[in-house]
Each structure stands twice: as structure tokens, then as C-alpha cells.
Write a protein that holds these residues in place. Structure first.
Motif, PDB file in Angstrom:
ATOM      1  N   LYS A  83       0.829  -1.133  -0.047  1.00 44.91           N
ATOM      2  CA  LYS A  83      -0.156   0.080  -0.144  1.00 44.91           C
ATOM      3  C   LYS A  83       0.933   1.119  -0.139  1.00 44.91           C
ATOM      4  O   LYS A  83       1.536   1.488   1.055  1.00 44.91           O
ATOM      5  CB  LYS A  83      -1.163   0.154   1.191  1.00 44.91           C
ATOM      6  CG  LYS A  83      -1.832   1.123   1.197  1.00 44.91           C
ATOM      7  CD  LYS A  83      -3.220   0.983   2.333  1.00 44.91           C
ATOM      8  CE  LYS A  83      -4.146   1.956   1.983  1.00 44.91           C
ATOM      9  NZ  LYS A  83      -5.319   1.988   3.314  1.00 44.91           N
ATOM     10  N   ALA A  84       0.876   2.011  -1.133  1.00 45.69           N
ATOM     11  CA  ALA A  84       1.875   3.034  -1.453  1.00 45.69           C
ATOM     12  C   ALA A  84       1.079   4.437  -1.198  1.00 45.69           C
ATOM     13  O   ALA A  84      -0.170   4.390  -1.896  1.00 45.69           O
ATOM     14  CB  ALA A  84       2.560   2.847  -2.863  1.00 45.69           C
ATOM     15  N   ILE A  87       0.794  -5.858  -9.610  1.00 48.31           N
ATOM     16  CA  ILE A  87      -0.773  -6.082 -10.027  1.00 48.31           C
ATOM     17  C   ILE A  87      -1.668  -5.183  -9.245  1.00 48.31           C
ATOM     18  O   ILE A  87      -1.688  -5.346  -8.198  1.00 48.31           O
ATOM     19  CB  ILE A  87      -1.193  -7.434  -9.617  1.00 48.31           C
ATOM     20  CG1 ILE A  87      -0.165  -8.343 -10.423  1.00 48.31           C
ATOM     21  CG2 ILE A  87      -2.687  -7.666 -10.419  1.00 48.31           C
ATOM     22  CD1 ILE A  87      -0.121 -10.043  -9.797  1.00 48.31           C
ATOM     23  N   PRO A  88      -2.037  -3.993  -9.929  1.00 49.32           N
ATOM     24  CA  PRO A  88      -2.937  -2.877  -9.175  1.00 49.32           C
ATOM     25  C   PRO A  88      -4.162  -3.643  -8.773  1.00 49.32           C
ATOM     26  O   PRO A  88      -4.595  -4.335  -9.287  1.00 49.32           O
ATOM     27  CB  PRO A  88      -3.162  -2.061 -10.226  1.00 49.32           C
ATOM     28  CG  PRO A  88      -2.752  -2.519 -11.371  1.00 49.32           C
ATOM     29  CD  PRO A  88      -1.837  -3.735 -11.173  1.00 49.32           C
ATOM     30  N   MET A  89      -4.574  -3.280  -7.557  1.00 46.27           N
ATOM     31  CA  MET A  89      -5.814  -3.831  -7.024  1.00 46.27           C
ATOM     32  C   MET A  89      -6.746  -2.472  -7.160  1.00 46.27           C
ATOM     33  O   MET A  89      -7.824  -2.600  -6.438  1.00 46.27           O
ATOM     34  CB  MET A  89      -5.795  -4.130  -5.676  1.00 46.27           C
ATOM     35  CG  MET A  89      -4.646  -5.440  -5.585  1.00 46.27           C
ATOM     36  SD  MET A  89      -4.344  -5.917  -3.762  1.00 46.27           S
ATOM     37  CE  MET A  89      -5.803  -6.681  -3.459  1.00 46.27           C
ATOM     38  N   SER A  90      -6.868  -1.769  -8.072  1.00 46.62           N
ATOM     39  CA  SER A  90      -7.618  -0.686  -8.608  1.00 46.62           C
ATOM     40  C   SER A  90      -7.675  -0.265 -10.099  1.00 46.62           C
ATOM     41  O   SER A  90      -6.487  -0.933 -10.491  1.00 46.62           O
ATOM     42  CB  SER A  90      -7.705   0.608  -7.640  1.00 46.62           C
ATOM     43  OG  SER A  90      -6.274   1.140  -7.839  1.00 46.62           O
ATOM     44  N   GLU A  91      -8.274   0.490 -10.480  1.00 42.37           N
ATOM     45  CA  GLU A  91      -8.307   0.796 -12.004  1.00 42.37           C
ATOM     46  C   GLU A  91      -7.644   2.086 -12.253  1.00 42.37           C
ATOM     47  O   GLU A  91      -8.067   2.816 -13.232  1.00 42.37           O
ATOM     48  CB  GLU A  91      -9.480   0.530 -12.414  1.00 42.37           C
ATOM     49  CG  GLU A  91     -10.265  -0.730 -12.590  1.00 42.37           C
ATOM     50  CD  GLU A  91     -11.619  -0.809 -13.162  1.00 42.37           C
ATOM     51  OE1 GLU A  91     -12.066   0.149 -13.669  1.00 42.37           O
ATOM     52  OE2 GLU A  91     -12.093  -1.907 -13.486  1.00 42.37           O
ATOM     53  N   HIS A  92      -6.733   2.360 -11.374  1.00 43.84           N
ATOM     54  CA  HIS A  92      -6.031   3.658 -11.525  1.00 43.84           C
ATOM     55  C   HIS A  92      -4.564   3.717 -12.195  1.00 43.84           C
ATOM     56  O   HIS A  92      -3.960   2.609 -11.986  1.00 43.84           O
ATOM     57  CB  HIS A  92      -5.848   4.371 -10.370  1.00 43.84           C
ATOM     58  CG  HIS A  92      -7.165   4.611  -9.502  1.00 43.84           C
ATOM     59  ND1 HIS A  92      -8.094   5.452  -9.874  1.00 43.84           N
ATOM     60  CD2 HIS A  92      -7.634   3.975  -8.478  1.00 43.84           C
ATOM     61  CE1 HIS A  92      -9.162   5.681  -9.110  1.00 43.84           C
ATOM     62  NE2 HIS A  92      -8.702   4.690  -8.115  1.00 43.84           N
ATOM     63  N   PRO A  93      -4.199   4.556 -13.282  1.00 43.96           N
ATOM     64  CA  PRO A  93      -2.889   4.611 -13.564  1.00 43.96           C
ATOM     65  C   PRO A  93      -1.876   4.621 -12.474  1.00 43.96           C
ATOM     66  O   PRO A  93      -2.099   5.010 -11.320  1.00 43.96           O
ATOM     67  CB  PRO A  93      -2.802   5.832 -14.602  1.00 43.96           C
ATOM     68  CG  PRO A  93      -4.349   6.052 -14.688  1.00 43.96           C
ATOM     69  CD  PRO A  93      -4.917   5.429 -13.664  1.00 43.96           C
ATOM     70  N   PHE A  94      -0.768   4.094 -12.924  1.00 43.43           N
ATOM     71  CA  PHE A  94       0.416   4.128 -12.024  1.00 43.43           C
ATOM     72  C   PHE A  94       1.768   4.507 -12.857  1.00 43.43           C
ATOM     73  O   PHE A  94       1.668   4.196 -14.106  1.00 43.43           O
ATOM     74  CB  PHE A  94       0.716   3.328 -10.845  1.00 43.43           C
ATOM     75  CG  PHE A  94       1.011   1.859 -11.588  1.00 43.43           C
ATOM     76  CD1 PHE A  94       2.327   1.411 -11.523  1.00 43.43           C
ATOM     77  CD2 PHE A  94       0.194   1.279 -12.160  1.00 43.43           C
ATOM     78  CE1 PHE A  94       2.717  -0.008 -12.125  1.00 43.43           C
ATOM     79  CE2 PHE A  94       0.222  -0.181 -12.424  1.00 43.43           C
ATOM     80  CZ  PHE A  94       1.657  -0.793 -12.453  1.00 43.43           C
ATOM     81  N   LEU A  95       2.647   5.167 -12.222  1.00 40.81           N
ATOM     82  CA  LEU A  95       4.022   5.769 -13.020  1.00 40.81           C
ATOM     83  C   LEU A  95       4.905   4.543 -12.854  1.00 40.81           C
ATOM     84  O   LEU A  95       5.065   4.052 -11.757  1.00 40.81           O
ATOM     85  CB  LEU A  95       4.537   6.913 -12.423  1.00 40.81           C
ATOM     86  CG  LEU A  95       5.717   7.610 -12.785  1.00 40.81           C
ATOM     87  CD1 LEU A  95       5.847   7.740 -14.328  1.00 40.81           C
ATOM     88  CD2 LEU A  95       6.404   8.588 -11.866  1.00 40.81           C
ATOM     89  N   PHE A 100      -1.541  -2.800  -4.097  1.00 43.52           N
ATOM     90  CA  PHE A 100      -1.132  -3.738  -5.089  1.00 43.52           C
ATOM     91  C   PHE A 100      -0.650  -5.258  -4.540  1.00 43.52           C
ATOM     92  O   PHE A 100      -0.336  -5.101  -3.487  1.00 43.52           O
ATOM     93  CB  PHE A 100       0.302  -3.141  -5.930  1.00 43.52           C
ATOM     94  CG  PHE A 100      -0.013  -1.787  -6.640  1.00 43.52           C
ATOM     95  CD1 PHE A 100       0.394  -1.952  -7.812  1.00 43.52           C
ATOM     96  CD2 PHE A 100       0.105  -0.723  -5.824  1.00 43.52           C
ATOM     97  CE1 PHE A 100       0.084  -0.695  -8.668  1.00 43.52           C
ATOM     98  CE2 PHE A 100      -0.011   0.541  -6.626  1.00 43.52           C
ATOM     99  CZ  PHE A 100      -0.031   0.366  -8.190  1.00 43.52           C
ATOM    100  N   ALA A 101      -1.060  -5.891  -5.246  1.00 41.53           N
ATOM    101  CA  ALA A 101      -0.453  -7.192  -5.095  1.00 41.53           C
ATOM    102  C   ALA A 101       0.714  -7.522  -5.990  1.00 41.53           C
ATOM    103  O   ALA A 101       1.141  -7.053  -7.065  1.00 41.53           O
ATOM    104  CB  ALA A 101      -1.407  -8.424  -5.640  1.00 41.53           C
TER     105      ALA A 101
END
Length: 160
Positions: A57-58, A81-89, A134-135
């Protein structure tokens, strides 16, 4: 130094790892045709250890972003593996004699996961929106599997 983000795609990211997504037709249908399987999308690699799944959790960050730390894991790949549908850098750099080379930055489309190949220099986990959950599939085992390099002066990541 400033670098500009690129949209994440498999071809551009290939020197650094794998892009996991459910784009295009599935490799096969399972569950009586009710589920598409996108088969074997990440080349996981572990040296003297085993695969483990952790939850990270970041804190969300924003662009422009100043990067002052890169890290790598010499004994195992690392899959986010993101646990939401938000973009990441995603910030990556090739290895130049045990030091990071010229960095690149990618932004996911919100429906992509990534797997860093073993030994790839990369930035810290950088969600661009909450919850930053994230997983993570990576190496669990003895021995030092983390190398960090401080970047001075930091470089700045901005959108195009």
C-alpha cells in the motif's frame, strides 16, 4: 534532467519486463466458455528462493514527480498487479556497469500490470491515485535481493 512519460506498451517496455493485460482475444476460453484466459503473461524468475505474494500500500504521488532513488532486485523478478483501476507511474533504466543508465518513464492505462525482469533498475512504487494498493509477486528467500542507488541531482518526470 527532465524525462517525459510514455504510454505503457509491451514493445517499448520489453527491455525491462513484461506488460500484463487482457487486451485482444484471450488465448483460450475456460469455465464453460464464460472466462477468457490470457495465458502465461509474465516471465517470473527467482534465484535461490520461491515466489511469494505480498500486498503493498503506497502513498499516491503526482506528476511532475522528482525521482531521487532507483533500485533493483538481482535474485528475482518483481510483478506489480494493481488492485484498483487507476494508472501508475513506472520508472526504469538499463544497467550500465552496475549503475542505472538513462531512465525512461511509463504510465499505465489503469488496466495493466507489470513484471520487472530480474536485475532491472526501477523507481519506487508510484501510484497516481489512491488507494495505491497492489498485489506483488516477488522472491522470498535468504540473501540480499535489494540494491539501491541515490540519484543526485534528482531527475524530474513530467507528462508530455
Amino acid at each position: 534532467m527532465d524525462i517525459t512519460t510514455e504510454p505503457l506498451n509491451a514493445e517499448a517496455f520489453a527491455p525491462f519486463g513484461d506488460v500484463l493485460s487482457a487486451e485482444g482475444a484471450p488465448d483460450r476460453l475456460i469455465n464453460a466458455g464464460k472466462c477468457g484466459r490470457y495465458h502465461d503473461r509474465a516471465a517470473l524468475s527467482f534465484f535461490e528462493g520461491r515466489a511469494g505474494v505480498s500486498i503493498f500500500k503506497a502513498e499516491p504521488r503526482s506528476l511532475p514527480y522528482e525521482c531521487d532513488l532507483l533500485e533493483r532486485h538481482p535474485h528475482g523478478s518483481q510483478c506489480f498487479i494493481p488492485m484498483s483501476e487507476h494508472p501508475f507511474l513506472i520508472i526504469v533504466a538499463p544497467d550500465l556497469g552496475d549503475r542505472p543508465g538513462s531512465p525512461r518513464a511509463f504510465v499505465t492505462n489503469g488496466a495493466q500490470a507489470i513484471n520487472f525482469h530480474r536485475g532491472i533498475w526501477h523507481g519506487v512504487l508510484t501510484p497516481l491515485a489512491g488507494p495505491g494498493l497492489f498485489a506483488v509477486v516477488d522472491r522470498i528467500g535468504d540473501g540480499k535481493n535489494l540494491e539501491e542507488v541515490r540519484i543526485a541531482p534528482p531527475f524530474r518526470v513530467r507528462t508530455s
